[in-house]
Every structure is written in structure tokens, then in C-alpha cells.
Enzyme design. Structure first.
Site, short mmCIF file in Angstrom:
data_model
loop_
_atom_site.label_atom_id
_atom_site.label_comp_id
_atom_site.label_asym_id
_atom_site.label_seq_id
_atom_site.Cartn_x
_atom_site.Cartn_y
_atom_site.Cartn_z
N LYS A 15 0.82 -1.20 -0.12
CA LYS A 15 -0.16 -0.24 0.17
C LYS A 15 0.97 1.28 0.08
O LYS A 15 0.63 1.97 -0.78
CB LYS A 15 -0.75 0.24 1.17
CG LYS A 15 -1.94 -1.01 1.44
CD LYS A 15 -2.78 -0.71 2.34
CE LYS A 15 -2.15 -0.70 3.69
NZ LYS A 15 -1.78 -2.23 4.13
N ARG A 90 -9.19 1.90 9.11
CA ARG A 90 -8.73 0.44 9.62
C ARG A 90 -9.85 -0.45 10.36
O ARG A 90 -9.56 -1.59 10.56
CB ARG A 90 -7.38 0.63 10.14
CG ARG A 90 -6.06 0.13 9.69
CD ARG A 90 -5.12 -0.02 10.64
NE ARG A 90 -3.88 -0.39 10.27
CZ ARG A 90 -2.74 0.25 9.66
NH1 ARG A 90 -2.91 1.20 9.24
NH2 ARG A 90 -1.83 -0.75 9.56
N ARG A 129 11.64 -5.77 4.29
CA ARG A 129 11.12 -4.07 4.08
C ARG A 129 12.40 -3.30 4.66
O ARG A 129 12.27 -3.32 5.93
CB ARG A 129 9.87 -3.60 4.69
CG ARG A 129 9.89 -2.00 4.47
CD ARG A 129 8.31 -1.83 4.34
NE ARG A 129 7.55 -2.10 5.65
CZ ARG A 129 6.06 -2.05 6.04
NH1 ARG A 129 5.44 -1.47 5.00
NH2 ARG A 129 5.63 -2.63 7.01
N ARG A 162 11.46 -0.86 10.16
CA ARG A 162 10.56 -0.46 11.15
C ARG A 162 10.76 -1.54 12.27
O ARG A 162 10.88 -2.48 12.16
CB ARG A 162 9.19 -0.47 10.46
CG ARG A 162 9.00 0.57 9.70
CD ARG A 162 7.46 0.63 8.78
NE ARG A 162 6.51 0.05 9.47
CZ ARG A 162 5.14 0.12 9.12
NH1 ARG A 162 5.03 0.59 8.01
NH2 ARG A 162 4.17 -0.49 9.69
N ARG A 173 -0.25 -7.61 14.05
CA ARG A 173 -0.67 -6.79 12.91
C ARG A 173 -1.79 -7.53 11.96
O ARG A 173 -2.57 -7.09 11.56
CB ARG A 173 0.29 -6.24 12.09
CG ARG A 173 0.95 -4.93 12.95
CD ARG A 173 2.30 -4.83 12.65
NE ARG A 173 2.58 -4.06 11.15
CZ ARG A 173 3.59 -4.32 10.35
NH1 ARG A 173 4.56 -4.98 10.67
NH2 ARG A 173 3.54 -3.71 9.14
P1 AMP Z 1 1.14 1.28 8.84
O1 AMP Z 1 2.25 2.08 8.47
O2 AMP Z 1 -0.19 1.72 8.27
O3 AMP Z 1 1.38 -0.29 8.80
O4 AMP Z 1 0.78 1.49 10.58
C1 AMP Z 1 1.77 1.22 11.31
C2 AMP Z 1 1.01 1.44 12.68
O5 AMP Z 1 0.49 2.65 13.13
C3 AMP Z 1 -0.11 0.27 12.65
O6 AMP Z 1 0.07 -1.13 13.32
C4 AMP Z 1 -0.89 0.97 13.92
O7 AMP Z 1 -0.22 0.74 15.11
C5 AMP Z 1 -0.67 2.43 13.58
N1 AMP Z 1 -1.92 2.89 12.71
C6 AMP Z 1 -1.69 3.42 11.43
N2 AMP Z 1 -2.99 3.65 10.97
C7 AMP Z 1 -3.68 3.29 11.92
C8 AMP Z 1 -5.18 3.43 12.00
N3 AMP Z 1 -5.92 3.91 11.06
N4 AMP Z 1 -5.89 3.06 13.24
C9 AMP Z 1 -5.23 2.70 14.14
N5 AMP Z 1 -3.74 2.45 14.36
C10 AMP Z 1 -3.00 2.87 12.98
#
Ligand code: AMP
Length: 220
Positions: A15, A90, A129, A162, A173
Site C-alpha cells: 500500500k 482500519r 522491508r 521499522r 498486525r
Molecule cells: P502502517 O504504517 O499503516 O502499517 O501503520 C503502522 C501502525 O500505525 C499500525 O500497526 C498501528 O499501530 C498504527 N496505525 C496506523 N494507522 C492506523 C489507523 N488508521 N488506526 C489505528 N492504528 C493505526
């Protein structure tokens, strides 16, 4: 009418990689809630520190924390023509919040692109990654390695992993995705807003599929 594109898909679907390129191509902002939270954590704001504890474990941050952040970001002038949302919504509660907000702000119905990948490829994508600390460019040590190990091809920035790309956080996750995010597919399907995109193959081919869907939909 300005419209929001939502990129859906499991962690590791690509994404972020795709949203960066497609946003550049369409000339609209890429709004990644994960990036916003990681930046806040890096700056050690109170939001950032609270979010980091959740993120590092692989848990979602609460809806009432993340939703106002998205509202503020989408209300900025650079989103007037539209934006790509990556990582939001989400949960169903976030999707309902977004619906109400888009109506309030005067946006059309969002177009939702669901990037489909086989779950066994997701682990490799996540553990491999690496992200440029300076510009955010995303690499994968197995599938899309940088030319010189550990260094960004674009600006020579240091590539980092990360904190949540470890096996335990990945497991949590993926569970959060299945429990909280997967119901969004049905939610947007009912609204006839969902389009499926094959997320396998090389990144350029996936970008091509996304762009052609967006164009067929007469977006922008
Ligand atoms: P991502 O970079 O989209 O994989 O997000 C990394 C982490 O950020 C996730 O595992 C959550 O802990 C937090 N996070 C990002 N977006 C959201 C969201 N819309 N709702 C809740 N937690 C989020």
C-alpha cells in the site's frame, strides 16, 4: 468533485509503496496514518509517544486518537483536489467517521482499491522491508534491493527497518487486520465503492493496474 482514494490491503500488500507512486502520478497528497504516527513518535510528542507503545507491539491506536488527525490533514488546502489515504480507515468506526467527515467537507464518495496478495508473501515483504530515513523510499532486501546495501538509491539516506517489522508484531498486525480491517471490504462493497487489484508481480505492473482502474473510474 474532489474524491478520496483509499488503499486497502493487509500489512505488506504494498500500500505504502504504491500510494507514494500513484499520488505522485496524480499530483495529489499521499496521506499515510502510519507515517504521521511514526513522525510524531520520532519528534517525541505526547501523541507520538503514546502511539509508539501501541505501534511497536503491532496493535492499533484508538479510533478517537487517529480520526481527528485524519480530519485535520484532509482539511488542509493541498487536499482540495483529493488525496490518497493509506492505512486509514482500519476499522468500521473509522470508516463511518470518514463517511460523515467527507460529506461535511463536501467530498464525493471515496473510491476504495483493495490490493490483494497471498498471505504467505506478506511475511517476506514485511521482514525484508527497509525504508529510507531521509525520503521515505521503500525497498525490500529480497524483492527490490537498493543498489548499494543499506543506502537509498535516490538520496544516499540510511535505510532502516521499522520497529514493528519483527515476527511477533507482524503476527499481531495480521490478526488486527483480520479482525478489524477485513470487515471494511464488505462495508465498501455494499456501497459499490470497492475495486479489487491484483497485488502480485513487479511494482510497476501493480502501479499500472491501479492507475488504469482510477482512470476507468474517471477519477480526476
Ligand atoms: P502502517 O504504517 O499503516 O502499517 O501503520 C503502522 C501502525 O500505525 C499500525 O500497526 C498501528 O499501530 C498504527 N496505525 C496506523 N494507522 C492506523 C489507523 N488508521 N488506526 C489505528 N492504528 C493505526
Amino acid at each position: 468533485m474532489a474524491q478520496i482514494l483509499i488503499f486497502l490491503g493487509p500489512p505488506g500488500a504494498g500500500k505504502g509503496t504504491q500510494a507514494r507512486v500513484v499520488a505522485r502520478e496524480l499530483g495529489i497528497p499521499h496521506v499515510s496514518t502510519g507515517d504521521i504516527l511514526r513522525e510524531a513518535a520520532r519528534k517525541k510528542t505526547s501523541l507520538g509517544l503514546a502511539a509508539k507503545a501501541k505501534m511497536d507491539k503491532g496493535e492499533l491506536v484508538p479510533d478517537d486518537v487517529i480520526s481527528p488527525i485524519v480530519e485535520e490533514r484532509l482539511s488542509r488546502p493541498d487536499c482540495r483536489e483529493g488525496a490518497i489515504l493509506d492505512g486509514f480507515p482500519r476499522t468500521i468506526a473509522q470508516a463511518k467517521f470518514l463517511d460523515a467527515m467527507l460529506e461535511r467537507v463536501g467530498f464525493g464518495e471515496p473510491l476504495v482499491l483493495n490490493i490483494q496478495v497471498a498471505t504467505d508473501s506478506v511475511i517476506k515483504r514485511l521482514t525484508g522491508r527497509r525504508t529510507c530515513q531521509a525520503c521515505g523510499e521503500i525497498y525490500n532486501v529480497y524483492m527490490n534491493p537498493p543498489r548499494h546495501g543499506g543506502i537509498c538509491d535516490k538520496d544516499g539516506g540510511r535505510l532502516v527497518q521499522r520497529a514493528d517489522d519483527n515476527e511477533e508484531a507482524i503476527r499481531i498486525r495480521l490478526k488486527a487486520y483480520e479482525q478489524d480491517t477485513l470487515p471494511l471490504i464488505d462495508y465498501y462493497q455494499r456501497k459499490n465503492a470497492l475495486r479489487q487489484v491484483d497485488g502480485s508481480g513487479d511494482p510497476e505492473a501493480i502501479t499500472g493496474r491501479l492507475l488504469s482502474l482510477v482512470k476507468t473510474h474517471d477519477y480526476l
